[in-house]
Design a protein around this motif. Structure first.
Motif, short mmCIF file in Angstrom:
data_model
loop_
_atom_site.label_atom_id
_atom_site.label_comp_id
_atom_site.label_asym_id
_atom_site.label_seq_id
_atom_site.Cartn_x
_atom_site.Cartn_y
_atom_site.Cartn_z
N ASP A 35 35.27 44.89 49.00
CA ASP A 35 34.61 46.00 49.67
C ASP A 35 35.59 46.62 50.65
OD1 ASP A 35 34.69 44.22 51.81
OD2 ASP A 35 32.53 44.15 52.11
N THR A 36 35.16 47.65 51.36
CA THR A 36 36.08 48.34 52.26
C THR A 36 36.47 47.47 53.45
OG1 THR A 36 34.91 50.37 51.62
CG2 THR A 36 36.46 50.54 53.44
N PHE A 37 35.56 46.62 53.90
CA PHE A 37 35.88 45.73 55.02
C PHE A 37 36.97 44.74 54.63
CE2 PHE A 37 34.98 42.01 57.77
CZ PHE A 37 35.19 42.62 59.00
N SER A 38 36.82 44.10 53.47
CA SER A 38 37.86 43.15 53.03
C SER A 38 39.18 43.86 52.79
CB SER A 38 37.42 42.40 51.77
OG SER A 38 37.25 43.27 50.67
N ALA A 39 39.12 45.13 52.36
CA ALA A 39 40.35 45.90 52.17
C ALA A 39 41.06 46.14 53.50
CB ALA A 39 40.03 47.23 51.49
N GLY A 40 40.27 46.39 54.54
CA GLY A 40 40.88 46.60 55.85
C GLY A 40 41.58 45.35 56.36
N ILE A 41 41.00 44.19 56.08
CA ILE A 41 41.63 42.93 56.49
C ILE A 41 42.89 42.67 55.67
CG2 ILE A 41 41.34 40.45 56.70
CD1 ILE A 41 38.31 40.98 57.03
N ALA A 42 42.77 42.77 54.35
CA ALA A 42 43.93 42.52 53.49
C ALA A 42 45.05 43.52 53.75
CB ALA A 42 43.50 42.58 52.02
N GLY A 43 44.65 44.76 54.07
CA GLY A 43 45.65 45.81 54.30
C GLY A 43 46.47 45.62 55.56
N ARG A 44 46.05 44.72 56.44
CA ARG A 44 46.86 44.40 57.62
C ARG A 44 48.06 43.54 57.25
NH1 ARG A 44 42.44 42.26 61.93
NH2 ARG A 44 44.01 42.80 63.49
N HIS A 45 48.01 42.91 56.10
CA HIS A 45 49.03 41.95 55.71
C HIS A 45 49.83 42.36 54.47
CE1 HIS A 45 47.13 39.13 58.53
NE2 HIS A 45 45.97 39.53 58.01
N PHE A 76 35.95 42.12 38.77
CA PHE A 76 35.19 40.89 39.05
C PHE A 76 34.59 40.95 40.46
CE2 PHE A 76 34.41 36.60 40.32
CZ PHE A 76 34.21 35.84 39.17
N SER A 77 35.45 41.27 41.44
CA SER A 77 34.99 41.31 42.83
C SER A 77 34.03 42.47 43.08
CB SER A 77 36.19 41.43 43.77
OG SER A 77 37.01 40.28 43.69
N PHE A 78 34.28 43.61 42.44
CA PHE A 78 33.42 44.77 42.62
C PHE A 78 32.02 44.49 42.09
CE2 PHE A 78 31.57 48.83 41.42
CZ PHE A 78 31.83 49.62 42.54
N ALA A 79 31.92 43.93 40.88
CA ALA A 79 30.62 43.61 40.30
C ALA A 79 29.87 42.62 41.18
CB ALA A 79 30.79 43.05 38.89
N ALA A 80 30.60 41.64 41.72
CA ALA A 80 29.96 40.64 42.56
C ALA A 80 29.44 41.23 43.86
CB ALA A 80 30.95 39.51 42.86
N SER A 81 30.24 42.07 44.52
CA SER A 81 29.87 42.56 45.84
C SER A 81 28.89 43.73 45.79
CB SER A 81 31.12 42.97 46.62
OG SER A 81 31.75 44.08 46.02
N HIS A 82 29.02 44.58 44.79
CA HIS A 82 28.16 45.78 44.74
C HIS A 82 26.85 45.54 44.02
CE1 HIS A 82 31.72 47.74 46.26
NE2 HIS A 82 31.08 48.86 46.36
N TYR A 83 26.84 44.62 43.05
CA TYR A 83 25.63 44.38 42.28
C TYR A 83 25.13 42.94 42.37
CZ TYR A 83 27.61 48.56 40.05
OH TYR A 83 28.17 49.78 39.81
N GLY A 84 25.99 42.03 42.82
CA GLY A 84 25.62 40.62 42.80
C GLY A 84 25.52 40.09 41.39
N LEU A 85 26.31 40.65 40.47
CA LEU A 85 26.21 40.30 39.05
C LEU A 85 27.57 39.92 38.50
CD1 LEU A 85 23.87 43.23 37.91
CD2 LEU A 85 23.23 40.83 38.22
N PRO A 86 27.61 39.20 37.39
CA PRO A 86 28.89 38.84 36.78
C PRO A 86 29.58 40.06 36.19
CG PRO A 86 27.08 38.16 35.36
CD PRO A 86 26.45 38.63 36.65
N ASP A 87 30.87 39.92 35.99
CA ASP A 87 31.70 41.03 35.50
C ASP A 87 31.64 41.10 33.98
OD1 ASP A 87 33.56 43.09 35.43
OD2 ASP A 87 35.28 41.73 35.53
N ILE A 88 30.49 41.52 33.46
CA ILE A 88 30.31 41.58 32.01
C ILE A 88 29.93 42.98 31.54
CG2 ILE A 88 29.78 39.12 31.75
CD1 ILE A 88 26.82 39.82 31.73
N GLY A 89 30.20 43.98 32.37
CA GLY A 89 29.98 45.36 31.93
C GLY A 89 28.95 46.15 32.71
N PHE A 90 28.54 45.67 33.87
CA PHE A 90 27.52 46.37 34.65
C PHE A 90 28.07 47.52 35.49
CE2 PHE A 90 25.40 42.20 34.12
CZ PHE A 90 24.21 42.65 33.56
N ILE A 91 29.37 47.57 35.69
CA ILE A 91 29.93 48.56 36.62
C ILE A 91 29.71 49.98 36.10
CG2 ILE A 91 32.05 49.42 37.68
CD1 ILE A 91 33.08 46.53 37.64
N ALA A 92 29.17 50.84 36.97
CA ALA A 92 28.99 52.25 36.65
C ALA A 92 30.14 53.05 37.27
CB ALA A 92 27.65 52.75 37.21
#
Length: 288
Positions: free
Chosen positions: A31-41, A50-66
């Motif tokens: 998400d944007t918050f984790s990006a801000g932390i990682a972007g400091r380093h 995988f991470s997007f499907a988990a954080s935005h939908y709470g679902l596995p990465d099997i094709g749900f991303i719109a």
């Protein structure tokens, strides 16, 4: 008075760094918050499906991303991280070639640095899990060529999920012949495979690392020696958050609901607010 030179477009900047020969780490964020932390380093970020499907939908990465959700997410990232490399996993382009090209054109306008286009059939799987199937090669190459034609300055990483090594090598060569900017052979079980891909295609290579995945853990030095240019760390932020949140909830239950005292170096309202205000100003690159 000399005119101030215009900054290079994101894709062009990434191309220059790849051409310099280093192995560039790309940290998978959720998400944007984790990006801000990682972007400091780190200056490179990977928008992991995988991470997007988990954080935005709470679902596995099997094709749900719109795809509209993905575009909106990358746009938010580019606002708070104006100088970082942002490499975006777009799966198979979210359906047919027309959709894939629309998504790629929009990402180029937003300012993404690169996209990763895979050859998996739907229903898809995480690249390091069993049960994957791949498209007919010619069907994927048709989509790849159309995406390459509308990518602007972005890099297009052509990814194969073929599990047979000889088939993966055949596809990597075909991707290179179609004009791909870089090649990703997913879930390689040995770094020697990377060296062979490099020998055959001569293009920049991408290596995907995920905790508990099929590929061996490797250092940037080892990957550089194998010819890798971009190193995707797909899920370190997501997995770290999962463990930390779970531990925090257990501690809160055990303490009868009393928040613990803030230890040195531990996040608190002040440190979190500082990060958010840095994001408001546009987080600078590490070291700046």
């Amino acid at each position: 008075m000399s005119p101030i030179p215009k900054p290079l477009p994101p894709g062009t900047r990434l191309r220059h760094e790849v051409a310099a020969g280093d192995a560039i780490p790309l940290i998978g964020i959720y998400d944007t918050f984790s990006a801000g932390i990682a972007g400091r380093h780190f200056q490179g970020l990977f928008v992991s499906g995988f991470s997007f499907a988990a954080s935005h939908y709470g679902l596995p990465d099997i094709g749900f991303i719109a795809w509209p959700d993905m575009l909106a997410f990358v746009q938010r990232l580019r606002v708070v991280l104006p100088h970082h490399h942002i490499v975006v996993d777009i799966d198979d382009g979210y359906c047919d070639a027309e959709v894939a090209c629309h998504v790629v054109r929009q990402l180029a306008r937003i300012g993404a640095s690169a996209v990763v286009l895979e050859d998996q059939l739907r229903p898809r799987q995480c690249g390091h899990l069993d049960g994957k199937q791949v498209m007919e090669l010619e069907a994927y190459l048709d989509k790849l060529r159309k995406v390459l034609a509308c990518r602007g300055d972005m890099l297009v990483v052509a990814r194969t999920d073929a599990t047979d090594e000889s088939e993966a090598l055949r596809r990597a060569e075909a991707f290179a012949g179609a004009g791909a900017d870089a090649i990703l052979v997913e879930a390689v079980k040995s770094l020697s495979v990377l060296a062979e891909v490099k020998r055959r295609v001569g293009l920049p290579l991408v290596f995907n690392q995920i905790a508990g995945g099929k590929s061996p853990p490797a250092t940037l030095t080892e990957l550089r020696a194998a010819g890798v240019s971009l190193v995707n760390y797909s899920t370190p932020c997501l997995f770290a958050a999962q463990a930390a949140i779970d531990a925090s909830m257990r501690d809160l239950l055990a303490a009868d609901g009393r928040l613990p005292a803030v230890a040195p170096g531990q996040a608190n309202v002040a440190s979190c607010n500082r990060l958010l205000h840095q994001n408001l100003a546009g987080l600078p690159l590490p070291g700046i």
